[in-house]
Design a protein around this motif. Sequence first.
Motif, short mmCIF file in Angstrom:
data_model
loop_
_atom_site.label_atom_id
_atom_site.label_comp_id
_atom_site.label_asym_id
_atom_site.label_seq_id
_atom_site.Cartn_x
_atom_site.Cartn_y
_atom_site.Cartn_z
N PHE A 202 0.82 -1.21 0.00
CA PHE A 202 0.00 0.00 0.00
C PHE A 202 0.85 1.26 0.00
N ILE A 203 1.96 1.26 0.74
CA ILE A 203 2.77 2.48 0.87
C ILE A 203 4.02 2.46 -0.01
N ALA A 204 4.14 1.50 -0.91
CA ALA A 204 5.35 1.35 -1.72
C ALA A 204 5.74 2.62 -2.49
N PRO A 205 4.82 3.32 -3.16
CA PRO A 205 5.23 4.54 -3.89
C PRO A 205 5.81 5.61 -2.97
N ALA A 206 5.19 5.83 -1.81
CA ALA A 206 5.71 6.83 -0.87
C ALA A 206 7.06 6.39 -0.30
N GLU A 207 7.24 5.09 -0.08
CA GLU A 207 8.51 4.58 0.42
C GLU A 207 9.63 4.80 -0.59
N LEU A 208 9.33 4.63 -1.86
CA LEU A 208 10.32 4.86 -2.92
C LEU A 208 10.76 6.32 -2.93
N ILE A 209 9.80 7.24 -2.88
CA ILE A 209 10.12 8.67 -2.88
C ILE A 209 10.94 9.03 -1.64
N LYS A 210 10.55 8.49 -0.48
CA LYS A 210 11.27 8.80 0.76
C LYS A 210 12.73 8.31 0.71
N THR A 211 12.93 7.08 0.23
CA THR A 211 14.28 6.54 0.15
C THR A 211 15.16 7.37 -0.77
N ARG A 212 14.62 7.74 -1.91
CA ARG A 212 15.39 8.56 -2.85
C ARG A 212 15.67 9.95 -2.28
N LEU A 213 14.68 10.52 -1.61
CA LEU A 213 14.85 11.84 -1.02
C LEU A 213 15.97 11.85 0.02
N GLN A 214 16.02 10.81 0.86
CA GLN A 214 17.02 10.75 1.92
C GLN A 214 18.41 10.39 1.41
N SER A 215 18.49 9.89 0.19
CA SER A 215 19.80 9.50 -0.36
C SER A 215 20.55 10.66 -0.99
N ILE A 216 19.87 11.78 -1.24
CA ILE A 216 20.46 12.87 -2.02
C ILE A 216 21.25 13.84 -1.14
N PRO A 217 22.55 13.92 -1.30
CA PRO A 217 23.32 14.94 -0.58
C PRO A 217 23.11 16.31 -1.24
N VAL A 226 15.19 20.05 -3.39
CA VAL A 226 15.42 18.65 -3.68
C VAL A 226 14.11 17.90 -3.89
N LEU A 227 13.15 18.07 -2.97
CA LEU A 227 11.89 17.34 -3.07
C LEU A 227 11.13 17.73 -4.33
N ASN A 228 11.15 19.01 -4.67
CA ASN A 228 10.46 19.48 -5.87
C ASN A 228 11.03 18.83 -7.12
N ASN A 229 12.37 18.79 -7.22
CA ASN A 229 13.01 18.17 -8.37
C ASN A 229 12.74 16.66 -8.42
N LEU A 230 12.74 16.05 -7.25
CA LEU A 230 12.51 14.61 -7.18
C LEU A 230 11.10 14.26 -7.64
N LEU A 231 10.13 15.03 -7.22
CA LEU A 231 8.74 14.77 -7.63
C LEU A 231 8.57 14.97 -9.13
N LYS A 232 9.23 15.99 -9.68
CA LYS A 232 9.16 16.22 -11.13
C LYS A 232 9.74 15.02 -11.88
N ASP A 233 10.91 14.53 -11.43
CA ASP A 233 11.51 13.38 -12.07
C ASP A 233 10.64 12.14 -11.95
N SER A 234 10.02 11.96 -10.80
CA SER A 234 9.17 10.79 -10.59
C SER A 234 7.95 10.81 -11.49
N PHE A 235 7.29 11.97 -11.61
CA PHE A 235 6.13 12.08 -12.50
C PHE A 235 6.54 11.89 -13.95
N SER A 236 7.73 12.35 -14.30
CA SER A 236 8.23 12.17 -15.66
C SER A 236 8.43 10.69 -15.97
#
Length: 392
Positions: A202-217, A226-236
């Motif tokens: 059920f929460i797999a999509p949010a878990e993917l976004i969270k893991t990627r967000l926390q990995s970015i220095p 960072v979050l804005n760019n990540l969401l744009k890339d994910s929707f793309s």
Amino acid sequence: MSLSSELAAGSMEEHDLKFGEKFVAKPKVAIPENDISITQRMISACSGSLITSLVVTPFDVIRIRIQQQEILPQDTCCHNSLKVESVPATGRNTLVKHMASPSAMAKAAEATPELFWMHNRYCKAENCSRITSTFQGFACVAKNEGVGTLWRGLSLTLFMAIPSNIIYFTGYEYIRDHSPISNHPLNPLLCGAFARIMSATFIAPAELIKTRLQSIPSDSKTSSKVLNNLLKDSFSLVRQNGAGTLFKGLQITLWRDVPFSGIYWSCYELFKSRIGHALNADFDNSRGTNDWKVFATSFFSGSISGTVAAFFTNPFDVGKTRLQITFEEGQKPGGYNRNMFKFLINIYRREGIGALYAGFGPRVMKIAPACAIMISSYEIGKKFFKDGNNHN
């Protein structure tokens, strides 16, 4: 107790006395007024989510950073891209000695997946350094990226925690209590595993976004973007490859979470019984002086059980992190195979057993208190509602 319940109980006792020679009285079960509703269980499951998330999110950030370092070159940090001539992290043992020819170096670089954030849109930090321990990681990230980075992904964590804990804890107890093998020792393991499959999916999509967000220095100036760019890339990616991209890593996540859940609940029920017996803790009766015993029993049982489960499932956690923060398969030659066992075996062969336990320290520091806080909050919440129902 209501008048109707008293009359029913008296009638049962009279019936047993009158026909006791012909019939064997059945054990008395808890009456509905003494039980708690599904809604009350849901509220109890959510009660510790906020505290747990605030405490453990920094450990989650450091765990992911340590795990992704294993696929970075030894002499490179976040601000430099992977290059063919770079020696990958796998060379930290004996591989460096055998990288004499350009073809061997190119082959090794191909075998190392590239992190999705390794371009200027995400990473502009110039002062970041490699993380060697949990607390050194706290200081390093706070100094170079800002203290707030340690709680990056907290909003997503809280967003996931509510539905996840409702499905997981409430689902586990419902399945456990209605299972056809409810008295079998394997019942907690199987029911816990099934409950985790439902919540993790059920929460797999949010878990993917969270893991990627926390990995970015990133430095403190670009952190807010960072979050804005990540969401744009994910929707793309969703537009290009379909909604299935949001479930990247779900298979290996289930290989981590399902065994974890089974081991956790089996150990928890065992330790709860042993520690509860030693402390004489009563999880059912309404006695205020008993609350600390219930809390202590569930707290220590949850902490120990979480640690045991974390040890056996850490290789799957490493695999999950690597899979979710690298490019999609097909975008880079030499990408990892989707087969989970081949994926982990390749890591073991190239980097050794230590790579499969990268990030174990911060993961245990996250899981032990998280499990302890969540399960003790859940048990105390249930007892609170039971006490209230008993007095109504």
